[in-house]
Design a protein around this motif. Structure first.
Motif, PDB file in Angstrom:
ATOM      1  N   VAL A  11      10.957   1.313   6.095  1.00 13.03           N
ATOM      2  CA  VAL A  11       9.652   0.953   5.540  1.00 13.03           C
ATOM      3  C   VAL A  11       9.579   1.477   4.108  1.00 13.03           C
ATOM      4  O   VAL A  11       9.707   2.675   3.870  1.00 13.03           O
ATOM      5  CB  VAL A  11       8.495   1.552   6.367  1.00 13.03           C
ATOM      6  N   ARG A  12       9.388   0.580   3.158  1.00 11.00           N
ATOM      7  CA  ARG A  12       9.238   0.961   1.759  1.00 11.00           C
ATOM      8  C   ARG A  12       7.776   0.758   1.364  1.00 11.00           C
ATOM      9  O   ARG A  12       7.266  -0.363   1.387  1.00 11.00           O
ATOM     10  CB  ARG A  12      10.141   0.129   0.850  1.00 11.00           C
ATOM     11  N   LEU A  13       7.123   1.855   1.002  1.00 10.71           N
ATOM     12  CA  LEU A  13       5.724   1.804   0.610  1.00 10.71           C
ATOM     13  C   LEU A  13       5.603   1.578  -0.892  1.00 10.71           C
ATOM     14  O   LEU A  13       6.533   1.839  -1.652  1.00 10.71           O
ATOM     15  CB  LEU A  13       5.029   3.102   1.005  1.00 10.71           C
ATOM     16  N   GLY A  14       4.442   1.098  -1.323  1.00  7.75           N
ATOM     17  CA  GLY A  14       4.237   0.828  -2.742  1.00  7.75           C
ATOM     18  C   GLY A  14       5.153  -0.254  -3.263  1.00  7.75           C
ATOM     19  O   GLY A  14       5.565  -0.215  -4.429  1.00  7.75           O
ATOM     20  N   ALA A  15       5.473  -1.228  -2.414  1.00  8.78           N
ATOM     21  CA  ALA A  15       6.370  -2.324  -2.782  1.00  8.78           C
ATOM     22  C   ALA A  15       5.632  -3.645  -2.578  1.00  8.78           C
ATOM     23  O   ALA A  15       5.591  -4.175  -1.467  1.00  8.78           O
ATOM     24  CB  ALA A  15       7.645  -2.281  -1.949  1.00  8.78           C
ATOM     25  N   ALA A  16       5.024  -4.160  -3.632  1.00  4.01           N
ATOM     26  CA  ALA A  16       4.233  -5.391  -3.554  1.00  4.01           C
ATOM     27  C   ALA A  16       5.118  -6.593  -3.818  1.00  4.01           C
ATOM     28  O   ALA A  16       5.670  -6.747  -4.921  1.00  4.01           O
ATOM     29  CB  ALA A  16       3.094  -5.345  -4.563  1.00  4.01           C
ATOM     30  N   VAL A  17       5.273  -7.444  -2.818  1.00  3.63           N
ATOM     31  CA  VAL A  17       6.122  -8.620  -2.959  1.00  3.63           C
ATOM     32  C   VAL A  17       5.475  -9.601  -3.926  1.00  3.63           C
ATOM     33  O   VAL A  17       4.294  -9.942  -3.809  1.00  3.63           O
ATOM     34  CB  VAL A  17       6.356  -9.283  -1.593  1.00  3.63           C
TER      35      VAL A  17
ATOM     36  N   VAL B 266      16.061 -14.277  -1.417  1.00  2.00           N
ATOM     37  CA  VAL B 266      15.903 -13.179  -2.362  1.00  2.00           C
ATOM     38  C   VAL B 266      14.407 -12.885  -2.457  1.00  2.00           C
ATOM     39  O   VAL B 266      13.591 -13.790  -2.587  1.00  2.00           O
ATOM     40  CB  VAL B 266      16.503 -13.515  -3.747  1.00  2.00           C
ATOM     41  N   VAL B 267      14.084 -11.603  -2.350  1.00  2.00           N
ATOM     42  CA  VAL B 267      12.689 -11.175  -2.347  1.00  2.00           C
ATOM     43  C   VAL B 267      12.464 -10.253  -3.545  1.00  2.00           C
ATOM     44  O   VAL B 267      13.128  -9.222  -3.667  1.00  2.00           O
ATOM     45  CB  VAL B 267      12.330 -10.439  -1.034  1.00  2.00           C
ATOM     46  N   HIS B 268      11.562 -10.634  -4.423  1.00  2.00           N
ATOM     47  CA  HIS B 268      11.217  -9.800  -5.573  1.00  2.00           C
ATOM     48  C   HIS B 268       9.976  -8.977  -5.238  1.00  2.00           C
ATOM     49  O   HIS B 268       9.021  -9.483  -4.627  1.00  2.00           O
ATOM     50  CB  HIS B 268      10.919 -10.678  -6.795  1.00  2.00           C
ATOM     51  N   PHE B 269       9.973  -7.724  -5.656  1.00  2.00           N
ATOM     52  CA  PHE B 269       8.797  -6.889  -5.438  1.00  2.00           C
ATOM     53  C   PHE B 269       8.630  -5.916  -6.595  1.00  2.00           C
ATOM     54  O   PHE B 269       9.573  -5.646  -7.351  1.00  2.00           O
ATOM     55  CB  PHE B 269       8.861  -6.146  -4.103  1.00  2.00           C
ATOM     56  N   THR B 270       7.415  -5.429  -6.737  1.00  2.00           N
ATOM     57  CA  THR B 270       7.074  -4.513  -7.828  1.00  2.00           C
ATOM     58  C   THR B 270       6.643  -3.178  -7.245  1.00  2.00           C
ATOM     59  O   THR B 270       5.814  -3.123  -6.332  1.00  2.00           O
ATOM     60  CB  THR B 270       5.933  -5.086  -8.694  1.00  2.00           C
ATOM     61  N   ARG B 271       7.195  -2.121  -7.784  1.00  2.00           N
ATOM     62  CA  ARG B 271       6.831  -0.769  -7.362  1.00  2.00           C
ATOM     63  C   ARG B 271       5.502  -0.351  -7.983  1.00  2.00           C
ATOM     64  O   ARG B 271       5.028  -0.967  -8.938  1.00  2.00           O
ATOM     65  CB  ARG B 271       7.925   0.220  -7.788  1.00  2.00           C
ATOM     66  N   ALA B 272       4.931   0.702  -7.454  1.00  2.00           N
ATOM     67  CA  ALA B 272       3.632   1.177  -7.947  1.00  2.00           C
ATOM     68  C   ALA B 272       3.686   1.558  -9.425  1.00  2.00           C
ATOM     69  O   ALA B 272       2.687   1.449 -10.140  1.00  2.00           O
ATOM     70  CB  ALA B 272       3.163   2.363  -7.111  1.00  2.00           C
ATOM     71  N   ASP B 273       4.871   1.995  -9.902  1.00  2.00           N
ATOM     72  CA  ASP B 273       5.002   2.384 -11.311  1.00  2.00           C
ATOM     73  C   ASP B 273       5.344   1.205 -12.216  1.00  2.00           C
ATOM     74  O   ASP B 273       5.601   1.384 -13.402  1.00  2.00           O
ATOM     75  CB  ASP B 273       6.056   3.486 -11.468  1.00  2.00           C
ATOM     76  N   GLY B 274       5.361  -0.011 -11.639  1.00  2.00           N
ATOM     77  CA  GLY B 274       5.621  -1.203 -12.437  1.00  2.00           C
ATOM     78  C   GLY B 274       7.062  -1.676 -12.421  1.00  2.00           C
ATOM     79  O   GLY B 274       7.371  -2.770 -12.923  1.00  2.00           O
ATOM     80  N   ARG B 275       7.981  -0.875 -11.877  1.00  2.00           N
ATOM     81  CA  ARG B 275       9.379  -1.289 -11.813  1.00  2.00           C
ATOM     82  C   ARG B 275       9.543  -2.519 -10.924  1.00  2.00           C
ATOM     83  O   ARG B 275       8.960  -2.598  -9.842  1.00  2.00           O
ATOM     84  CB  ARG B 275      10.263  -0.167 -11.270  1.00  2.00           C
ATOM     85  N   GLU B 276      10.358  -3.470 -11.370  1.00  2.00           N
ATOM     86  CA  GLU B 276      10.628  -4.680 -10.592  1.00  2.00           C
ATOM     87  C   GLU B 276      11.984  -4.548  -9.905  1.00  2.00           C
ATOM     88  O   GLU B 276      12.971  -4.116 -10.519  1.00  2.00           O
ATOM     89  CB  GLU B 276      10.619  -5.908 -11.497  1.00  2.00           C
TER      90      GLU B 276
ATOM     91  N   GLY C 219       0.803  -1.214   0.000  1.00  2.00           N
ATOM     92  CA  GLY C 219       0.000   0.000   0.000  1.00  2.00           C
ATOM     93  C   GLY C 219       0.836   1.264   0.000  1.00  2.00           C
ATOM     94  O   GLY C 219       2.054   1.231   0.168  1.00  2.00           O
ATOM     95  N   GLN C 220       0.146   2.381  -0.160  1.00  2.00           N
ATOM     96  CA  GLN C 220       0.827   3.668  -0.205  1.00  2.00           C
ATOM     97  C   GLN C 220       0.981   4.307   1.170  1.00  2.00           C
ATOM     98  O   GLN C 220       1.614   5.344   1.312  1.00  2.00           O
ATOM     99  CB  GLN C 220       0.069   4.626  -1.125  1.00  2.00           C
ATOM    100  N   LYS C 221       0.377   3.687   2.191  1.00  2.00           N
ATOM    101  CA  LYS C 221       0.527   4.144   3.560  1.00  2.00           C
ATOM    102  C   LYS C 221       0.678   2.946   4.479  1.00  2.00           C
ATOM    103  O   LYS C 221       0.249   1.842   4.136  1.00  2.00           O
ATOM    104  CB  LYS C 221      -0.701   4.970   3.998  1.00  2.00           C
ATOM    105  N   ALA C 222       1.280   3.180   5.622  1.00  2.00           N
ATOM    106  CA  ALA C 222       1.352   2.115   6.623  1.00  2.00           C
ATOM    107  C   ALA C 222      -0.059   1.768   7.078  1.00  2.00           C
ATOM    108  O   ALA C 222      -0.936   2.618   7.136  1.00  2.00           O
ATOM    109  CB  ALA C 222       2.184   2.582   7.810  1.00  2.00           C
TER     110      ALA C 222
END
Length: 467
Positions: A106-112, A134-144, A40-43
């Motif tokens: 805390v990194r927001l907008g980081a979907a594992v 190793v943990v892969h996650f995607t940012r809100a803008d689509g960056r992996e 999410g974009q907030k805690a």
């Protein structure tokens, strides 16, 4: 030329909700660097989706000790420990300040999207335990992106994956097609648009837990208001009515939880809701007036409703953990050592003996599911349970097994404890010394002793599970 200095990777915590942020606080207390990844974009993003619902736990029961210690230097003070926060209060007055203190941890907008061992898929044994995660996650803008971890604590919860209306665990036939008339959350009837959606309407509430109690109580309040004339609830239960259907009442050591059940009972007693017992939804159809008709597995067709509120529990999203070797119970999808303590097929007590890293461990060392996710599909999770879990897990990761194995929590009794093997049984009353379960599905109206009705009337309106 000297080789560059290496630093140990952090412990990655998935989810910046109550359990995840508490895990970060306990890790810091152990001298271990955490990294919290929050989609999410907030805690507290999930908690913020039920800001209107009040917890049945007090402030004194939903603030983690290590988190409070971390917050203290900022001048933060816990709200009155005896009062009950709403979801919005919990998020704004506690979770957000805690995330602020943790700062860049805390990194927001980081979907594992995936977790594995570096260079080792699920199959490979050789050198597996020596490899970092190793943990892969995607940012809100689509960056992996990816990050390495010494251990992984999954506190992502189950909020995003509610269970369906269908009695078989699958969506009922027509459930997806009726999505615009179905919600899987307790509606916020203080929102004018939402209020209009339910006012004067006939609404089915499917479920038998605290969330269903809350929805029934809210609909009853709406029915009694000036703009809610004609509002009617239809409570759909897969089991029968028994003495414990409405919780522990005055015997519950969490008074607001007990009062919530009594408020739901009052909604039925006063005629604002009818209860349909032993009904397992097979299909959701539309009548000629475009209203929804629930059809049971036995072919029973209920009178049409305008809206459906499905509150049948939640289930864990395990998709991004598929490359890890998890030891999960085949029924609950909870850790195998924890499952017997919380399995509603074995007991109906909401109280669970405090547990920690040993019950939460998996064949893949260094991986822990905590918080609501640790319960899989089981109900009745309390924030206090999650805080004790992460305290133990953080101590175990730090190598302090004496502390990790020590029990530091006493949970309140629910006032409800029934017999074994009766979970979701449509034609059996729970063995709790009472009950009036109907042997076949039927529409019932319950009457309560005057004392119970009075207690329900005095109970706080709109109590809450969710803690």
């Amino acid at each position: 030329m000297n080789a560059p200095a290496t630093t140990e990777p952090p412990v990655v915590v998935i989810g910046a909700g109550p359990a995840g942020l508490a895990a970060a606080a306990h890790l810091l207390d152990q001298g271990i660097e955490p990294l919290v990844l929050e989609a999410g974009q907030k805690a507290g993003a999930a908690v913020r989706e039920w800001t209107h619902v009040r917890l049945f736990s007090t402030w004194g029961e939903v603030v983690d000790p290590a988190a409070e210690k971390l917050l203290a230097p900022t001048g933060w003070t816990r709200p009155d420990p005896a009062t009950y926060p709403s979801g919005g209060d919990w998020a704004e007055q506690y979770l957000q300040p805690l995330a602020d203190v943790l700062g860049d941890r805390v990194r927001l907008g980081a979907a594992v999207t995936g977790v594995s061992r570096t260079g080792r898929d699920r199959i490979v044994d050789a050198g597996r335990e020596q490899q970092p995660f190793v943990v892969h996650f995607t940012r809100a803008d689509g960056r992996e992106e990816r990050v390495f971890a010494r251990s992984v604590i999954d506190a992502s919860g189950t909020w995003a994956t509610p269970s369906p209306a269908g009695g078989s665990g699958l969506p009922a036939l027509g459930e997806r097609a009726a999505a615009n008339r179905i919600t899987y959350r307790v509606p916020d009837l203080k929102d004018p648009a939402v209020r209009t959606r339910y006012a004067g309407k006939r609404t089915a509430v499917i479920g038998s837990g605290a969330s269903a109690f809350t929805a029934l109580a809210y609909l009853a309040d709406l029915a009694k208001s000036k703009d809610g004339a004609g509002t009617k609830g239809v409570w759909i239960l897969r089991r029968g009515i028994s003495g414990s259907t409405f919780g522990g009442g005055e015997a519950d050591q969490l008074p607001a939880r007990g009062a919530l059940g009594l408020a739901a009972k009052a909604a039925v007693d006063e005629g604002h809701a009818d209860a349909v017992t032993g009904f397992r939804t097979e299909a959701i159809e539309r009548d000629t007036d475009d209203r929804l008709v629930l059809v049971g597995e036995d072919g029973r067709r209920l009178d049409a409703v305008d809206e459906v509120i499905v509150l049948t529990g939640f289930r864990p999203d395990l998709s991004f953990l598929d490359e890890l070797r998890l030891g999960l119970d085949e029924r609950l999808q909870a850790p195998v050592e924890l499952a017997p303590l919380i399995d509603p097929n074995q007991h109906s007590c909401g109280t669970v003996y405090p547990h920690g890293h040993r019950e939460l461990s998996h064949p893949e060392p260094g991986v822990y599911l905590v918080g609501m996710k640790s319960y899989g599909r089981a109900p009745t999770f309390l924030a206090m349970t999650g805080y004790e879990q992460v305290r133990s897990v953080a101590a175990a990761i730090a190598g302090d097994l004496a502390s990790a194995d020590r029990v530091e929590l006493t949970l309140p009794e629910t006032g409800v404890c029934g017999g074994a093997g009766l979970f979701d049984a449509p034609d059996a009353a729970e063995a709790d010394g009472g009950g009036c379960c109907a042997p076949v599905p039927q529409l019932v109206q319950l009457s309560a002793p005057a004392a119970a009705r009075a207690s329900a009337e005095q109970s706080p309106a709109g109590g809450c599970c969710g803690s």
